[in-house]
Write an enzyme that holds these catalytic residues in place. Sequence first.
Site, PDB file in Angstrom:
ATOM      1  N   ASP A  19      19.052   9.510 104.857  1.00 39.66           N
ATOM      2  CA  ASP A  19      20.454   9.090 104.838  1.00 39.66           C
ATOM      3  C   ASP A  19      20.504   7.855 103.944  1.00 39.66           C
ATOM      4  O   ASP A  19      20.059   6.779 104.338  1.00 39.66           O
ATOM      5  CB  ASP A  19      20.910   8.766 106.265  1.00 39.66           C
ATOM      6  CG  ASP A  19      22.302   8.139 106.312  1.00 39.66           C
ATOM      7  OD1 ASP A  19      22.957   8.042 105.256  1.00 39.66           O
ATOM      8  OD2 ASP A  19      22.728   7.732 107.414  1.00 39.66           O
ATOM      9  N   LYS A  82      25.849   1.963  96.744  1.00 36.79           N
ATOM     10  CA  LYS A  82      26.391   3.327  96.833  1.00 36.79           C
ATOM     11  C   LYS A  82      27.827   3.402  96.314  1.00 36.79           C
ATOM     12  O   LYS A  82      28.263   4.418  95.799  1.00 36.79           O
ATOM     13  CB  LYS A  82      26.335   3.773  98.292  1.00 36.79           C
ATOM     14  CG  LYS A  82      26.652   5.234  98.537  1.00 36.79           C
ATOM     15  CD  LYS A  82      26.375   5.554  99.993  1.00 36.79           C
ATOM     16  CE  LYS A  82      26.689   6.981 100.341  1.00 36.79           C
ATOM     17  NZ  LYS A  82      26.345   7.256 101.761  1.00 36.79           N
ATOM     18  N   GLU A 180      27.260  14.435 104.689  1.00 37.93           N
ATOM     19  CA  GLU A 180      26.949  13.639 105.876  1.00 37.93           C
ATOM     20  C   GLU A 180      27.581  14.172 107.167  1.00 37.93           C
ATOM     21  O   GLU A 180      26.888  14.282 108.170  1.00 37.93           O
ATOM     22  CB  GLU A 180      27.336  12.171 105.625  1.00 37.93           C
ATOM     23  CG  GLU A 180      26.342  11.506 104.674  1.00 37.93           C
ATOM     24  CD  GLU A 180      26.862  10.234 104.014  1.00 37.93           C
ATOM     25  OE1 GLU A 180      27.935   9.744 104.404  1.00 37.93           O
ATOM     26  OE2 GLU A 180      26.181   9.738 103.099  1.00 37.93           O
ATOM     27  N   ASP A 202      33.798  10.244 110.061  1.00 33.93           N
ATOM     28  CA  ASP A 202      32.637   9.483 109.595  1.00 33.93           C
ATOM     29  C   ASP A 202      33.091   8.286 108.764  1.00 33.93           C
ATOM     30  O   ASP A 202      33.461   8.426 107.606  1.00 33.93           O
ATOM     31  CB  ASP A 202      31.738  10.426 108.763  1.00 33.93           C
ATOM     32  CG  ASP A 202      30.483   9.732 108.222  1.00 33.93           C
ATOM     33  OD1 ASP A 202      30.335   8.513 108.434  1.00 33.93           O
ATOM     34  OD2 ASP A 202      29.663  10.425 107.593  1.00 33.93           O
TER      35      ASP A 202
END
Lengths: 641, 177
Positions: A19, A82, A180, A202
């Site tokens: 992850d 990210k 994800e 999420d």
Amino acid sequence: MALMQIHDPAAAPRPIGIDLGTTNSLVAYVPLIGGATTIVDCDGDALVPSVVHYPSEGPTIVGKAAVGYLKEYPEDTIASVKRFMGRGADDAETRRLGTYRFAADSGPVVQFAVAGSRTVTPIEVSAEILRALKHTAEDEIGEIGGVVITVPAYFDDAQRQATKDAARVAGLQVLRLLNEPTAAALAYGLDSKQNGTFAVYDLGGGTFDITILVLDNGVFQVRSTGGDSQLGGDDMDRALAEKLLPQLGVTDARAATPGQIRAALMAARSIKHGLTDADTVEAEVELPGQASVHVRVTRTEFAELIKPLVERTGLVCRRALRDAGLRPDELDGVILVGGSTRVVAVREYVEQLFGRAPLGSIDPDQVVALGAAVHADLLAGEGDRPDVLLLDVLPLSLGVEAMGGVAEKILPRNTPIPASAAQVFTTYADNQTGFELHVLQGERELASDCRSLARFTLRGIPPLPAGMARLEVRFDVDADGLLKVSARELTTGIAQQIEVKPSYGLRDEDIERMLLDAYDHAETDVATRALQEERTEAERICVATEKALSVDAALLEPGEGAAIRTALAAVREAVRGEVANVIHVRIEELDHISKPFAGRRMDRSIARAIAGRAVNELELETAHARGIESHLGSEGETMKD
Amino acid sequence: MDPFATLGFERRYHLDKTLLDRRYRELQQALHPDKHASAPASERALTLSKAIEVNEAYRVLRDDQKRGEALLVLLGRQLTDQTADPELLMEMMELREALSDARAAADPARVARLAAEVTEKATATSRQLSEVFARMEGEVGTPQARQLTDAQTLLSRLRYYRRFQDEVAQFEDQALA
């Protein structure tokens, strides 16, 4: 993890799941005995802060050790990289409240200027994090086989490609990019065996995803997905930091120094964390070179401050439900994922939005990595695997720019992947021999409002009167959600294959160079790696072919079995040699000779699927009655088998 | 491509959606790339192209309008983007004007009211379409040209309503950005 893992040096390489998060990253795997588990470092920590420090001299520092440099070296210590993945130098993200210096002349890819007059791309920064995780995993389980890396479901093609490139630079073999929320659903749903329709909400450090999916006896079918790849806990920190800065004596947040901004962001984050358990947080905040100031923030104030952010998630959720053709009350459960779902205001909002208390029995920080490990094991693990299948969708529409700057959709969002579609275009001028194609991703009407993935010109069209040439443009999206474009001139049959690399992507040469730089002349060289990869590939294909031969012997034509076995033996012989290319050729020969057999096997499995499995259907009906609540009793953070 | 054949269904508008979902999942169990990750290249290519075909067929059959259109094409009708129905054109022109006014005024409530109005029309049209196909499929032999034309008219009506709904969705998406 009470069991000691003893590695066998001859053991097969093991697949892992990663992850790669905005704030923290994790690596997990499925051991030979027991369920998926995260791998911890020597201090027993599973979370690796996604922070990379570039010192003016010496090696790059990653993770916990890099966090210590955040305050003192705000420009040379990259956090939340990210958010820059797959972004251009002109992206809005570069103008938000932040501490970085961006290289002035960085071309299409955004670059950070760091210590030692170096520039690094987000891909290289991410590769550093991946490499650190890889080393942690190697210390624990020995040789790494392949990796499933998770990405936000709402990541576009450029962001996905950048993630895959980062893995290549880190020397990892990517088995699959996995969304994800789908990973989280896999971790939740697998051992509990519930069926029904679920929403996965999420909210991470930098990205928000909502996914609506159906669980049906081991099949995880995504119905719709939506999100915002620029919305997360970081934005809450920024909102609070912008409010704190004036209290701390900085009247204009835009004029603050990188050091001041970093200190304010870090204070905001720790206040945010405090407000999860307390109604009020009081803190002494010290900006560089100034006396400390006492600040007090209540939960209500914070909730008010982040309200616009939280409400943005609501709009996205409603759209995803609409796309799935569902009302909130038709859901069987809502699963919370991501550290930012710990914020009380977020939980309350989700509960109100869906009209039910969300589920959160697995640690929201770990659930995605655990799901990635399970998927990696399904793809490349050995022995019998549970019968699980993930069916995902394209998150954002793909299209081309048509006349008048309008975006024309070729594959709409929420199309099940893998997918392909073709569109025929024609020339608009006499004797036109070139045709410009602009590939887009996004939902907006105007091409200029969509994400530009690539621009290229098709050449070699035969000179014909306007409107006579017919160009077929074909889009292929693979199971990773990555796009390839090809074009054909239909009247003459001239074909052009184009590999679409996003405008913001790296060229293969760049990746090779980064890969070589990374090896530092210490690790294995490229040739050794190639040989190893061919051997692994050969081994997998031999096992699969042998299994097919024994299970489906009835489908073999006379003499066919013997011919395939001969080719199989030749592959095994080549594996014992040292030449990658020979293995490659033998694999191709085996492939060629077993192709008709593979075709017959496929046709038979299609016929079986259409005939249906009566017994299975009965079980489906009874299983549907059970809800996900049956899972809530278990409090373990790792999955049971 | 015949999406009905790909998923093993008869060429009928009315089909069991639960069975459709199940059939789709069963087929993907056999075809999806994840199930062939360690297979030789030609098997991967073979099953991949079939998996794509199954995905596309499923997308068509699961959607009432797309399924109806696919059926008409299979029955030999040419579908065009234009409609000759002046009544529909007038109706759509008025609705679109109202929508662009509401969008210009950035009035979400007015947009929502218009959207609800069109959704109601679309639902009614869907019902009519379903009835036309039910009659057609209840009779033996080839469908009459008149029935096909009726279905075609209703489908083009639906297409206009859907485009309107897409525009509303655009407006809502822009509110997000």
